[in-house]
Design a protein around this motif. Structure first.
Motif, PDB file in Angstrom:
ATOM      1  N   UNK A  86       0.853  -1.190   0.000  1.00  0.00           N
ATOM      2  CA  UNK A  86       0.000   0.000   0.000  1.00  0.00           C
ATOM      3  C   UNK A  86       0.885   1.235   0.000  1.00  0.00           C
ATOM      4  N   UNK A  87       0.307   2.379  -0.372  1.00  0.00           N
ATOM      5  CA  UNK A  87       1.057   3.631  -0.372  1.00  0.00           C
ATOM      6  C   UNK A  87       0.119   4.798  -0.114  1.00  0.00           C
ATOM      7  N   UNK A  88       0.612   5.760   0.654  1.00  0.00           N
ATOM      8  CA  UNK A  88      -0.082   7.038   0.832  1.00  0.00           C
ATOM      9  C   UNK A  88       0.835   8.129   0.317  1.00  0.00           C
ATOM     10  N   UNK A  89       0.355   8.882  -0.653  1.00  0.00           N
ATOM     11  CA  UNK A  89       1.112   9.974  -1.255  1.00  0.00           C
ATOM     12  C   UNK A  89       0.429  11.294  -0.897  1.00  0.00           C
ATOM     13  N   UNK A  90       1.155  12.198  -0.270  1.00  0.00           N
ATOM     14  CA  UNK A  90       0.552  13.447   0.190  1.00  0.00           C
ATOM     15  C   UNK A  90       1.032  14.634  -0.637  1.00  0.00           C
ATOM     16  N   UNK A  91       0.090  15.523  -0.936  1.00  0.00           N
ATOM     17  CA  UNK A  91       0.333  16.765  -1.684  1.00  0.00           C
ATOM     18  C   UNK A  91       1.072  16.501  -2.995  1.00  0.00           C
ATOM     19  N   UNK A  92       0.522  15.601  -3.793  1.00  0.00           N
ATOM     20  CA  UNK A  92       1.157  15.279  -5.077  1.00  0.00           C
ATOM     21  C   UNK A  92       1.151  16.473  -6.022  1.00  0.00           C
ATOM     22  N   UNK A  93       0.263  17.431  -5.790  1.00  0.00           N
ATOM     23  CA  UNK A  93       0.247  18.638  -6.614  1.00  0.00           C
ATOM     24  C   UNK A  93       1.467  19.514  -6.405  1.00  0.00           C
ATOM     25  N   UNK A  94       2.241  19.268  -5.341  1.00  0.00           N
ATOM     26  CA  UNK A  94       3.444  20.047  -5.035  1.00  0.00           C
ATOM     27  C   UNK A  94       4.723  19.262  -5.321  1.00  0.00           C
ATOM     28  N   UNK A  95       4.601  18.002  -5.693  1.00  0.00           N
ATOM     29  CA  UNK A  95       5.794  17.179  -5.877  1.00  0.00           C
ATOM     30  C   UNK A  95       6.743  17.766  -6.918  1.00  0.00           C
ATOM     31  N   UNK A  96       8.042  17.658  -6.648  1.00  0.00           N
ATOM     32  CA  UNK A  96       9.053  18.232  -7.535  1.00  0.00           C
ATOM     33  C   UNK A  96       9.287  17.377  -8.783  1.00  0.00           C
ATOM     34  N   UNK A  97       9.362  16.082  -8.620  1.00  0.00           N
ATOM     35  CA  UNK A  97       9.532  15.166  -9.754  1.00  0.00           C
ATOM     36  C   UNK A  97       8.323  14.249  -9.795  1.00  0.00           C
ATOM     37  N   UNK A  98       7.165  14.858  -9.978  1.00  0.00           N
ATOM     38  CA  UNK A  98       5.898  14.172  -9.736  1.00  0.00           C
ATOM     39  C   UNK A  98       5.713  12.928 -10.605  1.00  0.00           C
TER      40      UNK A  98
END
Length: 232
Positions: free
Chosen positions: A146-158
C-alpha cells in the motif's frame, strides 16, 4: 447499507453495551464524513480538497486502518507501506507527526518512528517507509502492499516519482494507493483526472468547519474569496 448508514440508524447502540458503543463511536468508520471513507473496491483513490478540509486525516486513518485490520480496510497487517511526501521533512512532520498525522490519529499504541532508517513501525510488525518526491530513484527496488502519497500537486519530480512507485506496488491481494492533495493543474494531476480507473473525491474546507478554529472559514472566504488562495 454502508457502515455510516448503520451507525446513523443506531447500529452501535442497538448491538453493543454502553462502553462498547463509546469505543466504537471513536473509530473512523463511524466518525469520518461520508466522503472521507470509501469501502468499495479500488486501486487508486485521489482525494482533492481545500486547505483544512481533512485530507491528511483521511490518509492517517487509512494507513492505521490497514495496519490494524479495521473495517472497511483490508488487513490485518498490510505491510510494507510507502509514505511519500514532497520532502522527507514533509512526510515526517505532516504525515506522521502532524496534528492529523498517523501518530496523532491512532487510538491504540502509537507506532515508533526511526529517523535514521526512515521507518515507522507498529507493534504488530507492520512497517511504513518514508520517501520523497525529490528522490524518485529511492523507490527503485522496494516493493509495497500500500502507499499514501501526500500533496502530489506540489511534488518536484511528480511523474517520475509516481511511475517508480507504481512499479513497486506489487505485494498482497490488492495493492492500493491513496493520494491526497490540494488541486493544482500539474501534468500528473491532469493524467490522474483523465484516468477512468482512478476513484476521485473532492472536498471543501467548509465541510470540515467543525474541526477548525471558530470563524476560520468565514474569515478566509471574506479576505481571499475569488483569489487563487481562496480557491485552495
Amino acid at each position: 447499507m454502508n457502515l455510516q448508514q448503520e451507525e446513523q440508524s443506531g447500529w452501535p447502540q442497538k448491538n453493543l453495551n454502553p462502553k462498547e458503543a463509546v469505543w466504537a463511536g471513536r473509530e473512523w468508520m463511524f466518525k469520518g464524513r461520508l466522503n472521507q471513507i470509501r469501502d468499495e473496491p479500488w486501486r487508486t483513490w485521489l482525494v482533492m480538497g481545500g486547505r483544512g478540509s481533512g485530507k491528511t486525516r483521511i490518509g492517517a486513518e487509512w494507513v492505521n486502518g490497514f495496519v490494524n485490520g479495521l473495517a472497511p480496510f483490508n488487513g490485518p497487517n498490510v505491510s510494507p507501506i510507502a509514505l511519500v511526501g514532497e520532502t522527507i521533512a514533509d512526510a515526517r512532520d505532516v504525515m506522521i507527526e502532524g496534528p492529523a498525522g498517523i501518530k496523532k490519529s491512532i487510538r491504540s499504541k502509537k507506532p515508533r518512528f526511526y529517523a535514521s532508517k526512515r521507518q515507522l513501525v507498529w507493534d504488530n510488525g507492520a512497517v511504513a517507509h518514508l520517501f520523497s518526491s525529490e528522490d524518485p530513484e529511492s523507490l527503485r527496488g522496494p516493493q509495497f502492499a500500500a502507499a499514501w502519497c501526500d500533496e502530489i500537486g506540489k511534488w518536484k519530480n511528480a511523474v517520475d516519482t509516481w511511475d517508480m512507485l507504481q512499479v513497486g506496488l506489487r505485494l498482497g491481494d490488492c495493492p492500493r494507493l491513496l493520494a491526497t492533495t490540494t488541486p493544482r493543474p500539474t501534468a500528473l494531476m491532469k493524467r490522474l483526472l483523465a484516468d477512468g480507473s482512478v476513484v476521485r473525491t473532492i472536498m471543501k474546507t467548509s465541510e470540515n468547519d467543525a474541526n477548525l478554529a471558530p470563524g476560520f472559514v468565514k474569515t478566509i472566504s471574506g479576505q481571499y474569496g475569488g483569489t487563487h488562495l481562496g480557491r485552495q
